[in-house]
Design an enzyme around this catalytic site. Structure first.
Site, PDB file in Angstrom:
ATOM      1  N   ARG A 117      -0.952  -9.634 -69.202  1.00 26.56           N
ATOM      2  CA  ARG A 117      -0.584  -8.196 -70.139  1.00 26.56           C
ATOM      3  C   ARG A 117      -1.944  -8.444 -70.775  1.00 26.56           C
ATOM      4  NH1 ARG A 117       3.871  -9.102 -68.509  1.00 26.56           N
ATOM      5  NH2 ARG A 117       3.775 -12.152 -69.488  1.00 26.56           N
ATOM      6  N   THR A 118      -1.732  -9.721 -71.965  1.00 26.84           N
ATOM      7  CA  THR A 118      -2.917  -9.127 -72.905  1.00 26.84           C
ATOM      8  C   THR A 118      -4.390  -9.229 -72.573  1.00 26.84           C
ATOM      9  OG1 THR A 118      -1.771 -10.160 -74.548  1.00 26.84           O
ATOM     10  CG2 THR A 118      -3.481 -10.155 -74.984  1.00 26.84           C
ATOM     11  N   HIS A 146      -0.068 -12.563 -83.138  1.00 25.38           N
ATOM     12  CA  HIS A 146      -0.749 -11.973 -82.168  1.00 25.38           C
ATOM     13  C   HIS A 146      -1.008 -10.440 -82.256  1.00 25.38           C
ATOM     14  CE1 HIS A 146      -1.101 -10.743 -77.847  1.00 25.38           C
ATOM     15  NE2 HIS A 146      -0.582 -11.812 -77.454  1.00 25.38           N
ATOM     16  N   ARG A 173      -7.698 -15.543 -76.592  1.00 29.86           N
ATOM     17  CA  ARG A 173      -6.819 -16.172 -76.550  1.00 29.86           C
ATOM     18  C   ARG A 173      -6.905 -17.508 -77.659  1.00 29.86           C
ATOM     19  NH1 ARG A 173      -1.256 -15.095 -74.350  1.00 29.86           N
ATOM     20  NH2 ARG A 173      -1.281 -13.583 -74.996  1.00 29.86           N
ATOM     21  N   LYS A 219     -17.241 -29.190 -71.018  1.00 25.66           N
ATOM     22  CA  LYS A 219     -18.224 -30.105 -71.389  1.00 25.66           C
ATOM     23  C   LYS A 219     -18.499 -30.680 -73.249  1.00 25.66           C
ATOM     24  CE  LYS A 219     -20.159 -27.981 -67.549  1.00 25.66           C
ATOM     25  NZ  LYS A 219     -22.239 -27.025 -68.242  1.00 25.66           N
TER      26      LYS A 219
HETATM   27  N1   CP Z   1       2.400 -10.074 -74.203  1.00 26.51           N
HETATM   28  C1   CP Z   1       1.609 -10.846 -74.047  1.00 26.51           C
HETATM   29  O1   CP Z   1       1.546 -11.334 -74.878  1.00 26.51           O
HETATM   30  O2   CP Z   1       1.880 -10.814 -72.585  1.00 26.51           O
HETATM   31  P1   CP Z   1       0.424 -12.237 -71.541  1.00 26.51           P
HETATM   32  O3   CP Z   1       1.158 -13.761 -72.023  1.00 26.51           O
HETATM   33  O4   CP Z   1       1.278 -11.946 -70.681  1.00 26.51           O
HETATM   34  O5   CP Z   1      -0.572 -11.826 -72.282  1.00 26.51           O
END
Ligand code: CP
Length: 306
Positions: free
Chosen positions: A54-55, A132, A104, A83
């Protein structure tokens, strides 16, 4: 003024700034075509050192729908990280190519480090078990759209409240609005970290902790379900023992109010059976859609386009 800023923690933005983002997201929802070229010439870099559906894809869809383009990686071993390149150097390099970065990382604080070396806005797309913030923007826009308010709500957070970073950001954010209270539903091993509770205590926010979803569900306006985060467990035995501890069965839903909504950041594993999806109170796929629109609005604001 959000132009040029980073988003590392949801608390980086004031309530008024969050409101600006939600207003713009609603404008985009109502007139999406008007926004289809506003990011012409802009480039988003998605640096994903951890898996995501999703993100990453909502950021990428958001930029493409705004008329911009996307570069990045979703498999760090395909980049020079393998590396031994540092985050600082990677970010300095990406800043020469891209106008905005979504990152991320499995290590808590990595996006914060990145922001210290970046010449362009860095957005934390999830750092370890910490925060998040763009999931929280998603959650808040969903709640505001469906419930009509971000205040006076009884919010139940259920599942892995220790490693579930979305819950930490959500509690921080929702505790800033008037008269919200929290029921934190988890087993002893997966309780909300003390640093999150300390903040609630400091602000005088009403919360309680329980292991029992069945007893708590009847009093909630929002039930925020979470998955037990397998990837953050130190041993598999503990994961297997805890993974199915909360399953939102039809029987449990029958004890909830008719206006309660169920949210989940997704992915789900077993905690919400598919049979619940057709219940009008199940709002987690609506939540996904809001996630893309709110990321469109966020990027426009940080780029100073609207
Ligand atoms: N909600 C969320 O962060 O989903 P993903 O880990 O798929 O990005």
């Amino acid at each position: 003024m959000l132009k040029g800023r980073h988003l590392i923690d949801i608390m980086d933005f004031s309530i008024e700034e969050l409101d600006e983002i939600f207003k713009l997201a609603n404008e985009i929802i109502s007139k999406e075509k008007d926004f289809s070229k506003v990011c012409d010439g802009k480039l988003l870099a998605t640096l994903f050192y951890e898996p995501s559906t999703r993100t990453r894809l909502s950021f990428e869809s958001a930029m493409i729908r705004l008329g911009g383009k996307v570069v990045g990686f979703s498999e760090p071993n395909s980049s020079s990280v393998s590396k031994g390149e540092s985050i600082a150097d990677t970010i300095r390099v990406i800043g020469c190519y891209a106008d905005i970065i979504a990152m991320r990382h499995p290590k808590e604080g990595a996006p914060k480090i990145a922001s210290m070396y970046s010449t362009v806005p860095v957005i934390n797309a999830g750092d370890g078990g910490h925060q998040h913030p763009t999931q929280t923007l998603t959650d808040l826009l969903t709640i505001k759209s469906i419930k009509g308010t971000l205040s006076n709500l009884k919010i139940g957070c259920c599942g892995d409240l220790k490693f579930g970073r979305t819950v930490h950001s959500l509690i921080n954010a929702m505790s800033r609005y008037e008269n919200n209270s929290f029921t934190l539903i988890s087993p002893e091993e997966l309780k909300v970290p003390d640093y999150v509770k300390k903040e609630l205590n400091r602000k005088g926010v009403n919360y309680s902790e329980t292991k029992n979803l069945e007893d708590a569900i009847g009093s909630l306006d929002i039930l925020y379900m979470t998955r037990v985060q397998k990837e953050r467990f130190f041993n598999e035995e503990d994961y297997i023992r805890l993974k199915d501890i909360y399953i939102l069965s039809k029987d449990k839903m029958s004890k909830a109010g008719k206006d309660m909504i169920v949210l989940h950041p997704l992915p789900r594993v077993n905690e919400i059976p598919y049979e619940i999806d057709s219940d009008p109170r199940a709002c987690y796929f609506k939540q996904v859609k809001y996630g893309m629109y709110v990321r469109m609005a966020l990027m426009l604001k940080l780029l100073g386009i609207r």
